[in-house]
Each structure stands twice: as structure tokens, then as C-alpha cells.
Design a protein around this motif. Structure first.
Motif, PDB file in Angstrom:
ATOM      1  N   GLY A  87     -13.534  24.078 -23.196  1.00 54.37           N
ATOM      2  CA  GLY A  87     -12.180  23.828 -23.680  1.00 54.37           C
ATOM      3  C   GLY A  87     -11.985  22.365 -24.027  1.00 54.37           C
ATOM      4  N   THR A  88     -10.727  22.021 -24.260  1.00 51.74           N
ATOM      5  CA  THR A  88     -10.418  20.655 -24.651  1.00 51.74           C
ATOM      6  C   THR A  88     -10.485  19.733 -23.440  1.00 51.74           C
ATOM      7  OG1 THR A  88      -8.053  20.911 -24.260  1.00 51.74           O
ATOM      8  CG2 THR A  88      -8.875  21.483 -26.465  1.00 51.74           C
ATOM      9  N   LYS A  90      -8.124  17.845 -22.238  1.00 50.07           N
ATOM     10  CA  LYS A  90      -6.931  17.998 -21.402  1.00 50.07           C
ATOM     11  C   LYS A  90      -7.055  19.207 -20.494  1.00 50.07           C
ATOM     12  CE  LYS A  90      -3.636  15.748 -24.452  1.00 50.07           C
ATOM     13  NZ  LYS A  90      -2.421  15.912 -25.260  1.00 50.07           N
ATOM     14  N   GLU A  91      -7.596  20.302 -21.038  1.00 49.07           N
ATOM     15  CA  GLU A  91      -7.774  21.500 -20.220  1.00 49.07           C
ATOM     16  C   GLU A  91      -8.766  21.264 -19.096  1.00 49.07           C
ATOM     17  OE1 GLU A  91      -9.017  24.368 -23.072  1.00 49.07           O
ATOM     18  OE2 GLU A  91      -6.993  24.767 -23.794  1.00 49.07           O
ATOM     19  N   ARG A  92      -9.856  20.548 -19.388  1.00 52.36           N
ATOM     20  CA  ARG A  92     -10.844  20.252 -18.346  1.00 52.36           C
ATOM     21  C   ARG A  92     -10.250  19.381 -17.254  1.00 52.36           C
ATOM     22  NH1 ARG A  92     -14.478  19.295 -22.858  1.00 52.36           N
ATOM     23  NH2 ARG A  92     -14.118  17.093 -22.519  1.00 52.36           N
ATOM     24  N   ALA A  94      -7.036  19.140 -16.424  1.00 51.86           N
ATOM     25  CA  ALA A  94      -6.064  19.927 -15.674  1.00 51.86           C
ATOM     26  C   ALA A  94      -6.764  20.869 -14.702  1.00 51.86           C
ATOM     27  CB  ALA A  94      -5.181  20.723 -16.639  1.00 51.86           C
ATOM     28  N   ALA A  95      -7.859  21.474 -15.138  1.00 52.72           N
ATOM     29  CA  ALA A  95      -8.608  22.361 -14.255  1.00 52.72           C
ATOM     30  C   ALA A  95      -9.207  21.587 -13.090  1.00 52.72           C
ATOM     31  CB  ALA A  95      -9.710  23.066 -15.043  1.00 52.72           C
TER      32      ALA A  95
END
Length: 153
Positions: A87-88, A90-92, A94-95
């Protein structure tokens, strides 16, 4: 042999141009041109020209460069595919934050949190101040004693 002749001719031409420039009383430019014209002859005398000519005309060297290029392309392709799968950015991030906060909330005991509220309730009310624990509950070490006994300490 051809490379040495070409370098010698380039140096001789450069020294001739430097002489003409000095004759026109542009000594600083003449000194700079002389420095540039001495470089090819210096490369010939040190043997670097033979080394480069040997590399440039060996097929095994070009095969080696080709293999390095293929390895680099494979490396970059796998990195791009891995990033696309995850993913992007930001997604990484956040995860990673979610995993870190869950690990801390699950592993932490209630007295160390202060208020004893789950992480989601404390995030919902950021202005809420944690309750002060009484001295008797703060000195209750029964859970620590249980852990130590479990490990035989």
C-alpha cells in the motif's frame, strides 16, 4: 597503440593552443589550457589508457556490465512490487502505529496505565486526566509476585 597516438596528438594540439594563447598575453587561460593538454599524456604514461582500452574491447567485461544491469533491474522491480503490495506510505505508517499501540495496550497491566481505561477510550477523550490511584492499590504487587513465581524466581 592507437589510443596512445590519439592522446599524444591531443596533448600536442593543446600545447600549441596554449602557446598561441600565451602569445596573446592571456597567461591565466594559457596555463589552464596547458594543464588540460597534459592530462591525456599523463594518462598514457600511467597505463590507465591501456587498462581502459582493455576493458572496452573485452566481451566478458560487457557481459559483466550486462549482468550487473539485470541484477539492478530485478532488485528495483522487486522493491516496487513489494511497495505496491503493502500500500501507500501513509497506509504503512498507520498500520505500524496501530500494531504498536495494540501491542502496548495488550501487554500493559492496568496499574501501569494509570487510569485503567482501554487505549481507545483514552484516545476518544484526550483532555481527560487519569485518576490518581490510592496508595494501597499502587502498592499491590500480587500480579508481579505471581509472574515471578511462575518463572521460579
Amino acid at each position: 597503440m592507437l589510443a596512445e597516438t590519439i592522446c599524444s596528438a591531443a596533448s600536442a594540439a593543446g600545447l600549441g593552443i596554449a602557446a598561441v594563447t600565451a602569445y596573446r598575453k592571456r597567461f591565466l587561460a594559457a596555463a589552464r589550457i596547458t594543464a588540460y593538454s597534459l592530462v591525456p599524456i599523463g594518462l598514457v604514461l600511467t597505463g590507465i589508457v591501456d587498462w581502459v582500452a582493455g576493458i572496452a574491447f573485452k566481451p566478458s567485461v560487457w557481459i559483466g556490465f550486462g549482468l550487473l544491469a539485470v541484477a539492478w533491474l530485478l532488485f528495483m522491480t522487486t522493491r516496487r512490487a513489494e511497495r505496491r503490495r503493502l500500500g501507500t506510505r501513509k497506509e504503512r505508517k498507520a498500520a505500524a502505529r496501530a500494531v504498536q499501540s495494540e501491542a502496548i495496550a495488550r501487554a500493559a497491566s492496568a496499574p501501569s496505565l494509570g487510569s485503567g481505561l482501554p487505549a481507545t477510550r483514552t484516545q476518544a477523550r484526550p483532555n481527560a486526566k487519569p485518576k490518581q490511584q490510592s496508595a494501597s492499590s499502587g502498592e499491590d504487587f500480587s500480579d508481579i509476585e505471581a509472574i515471578l513465581k511462575k518463572h521460579g524466581i
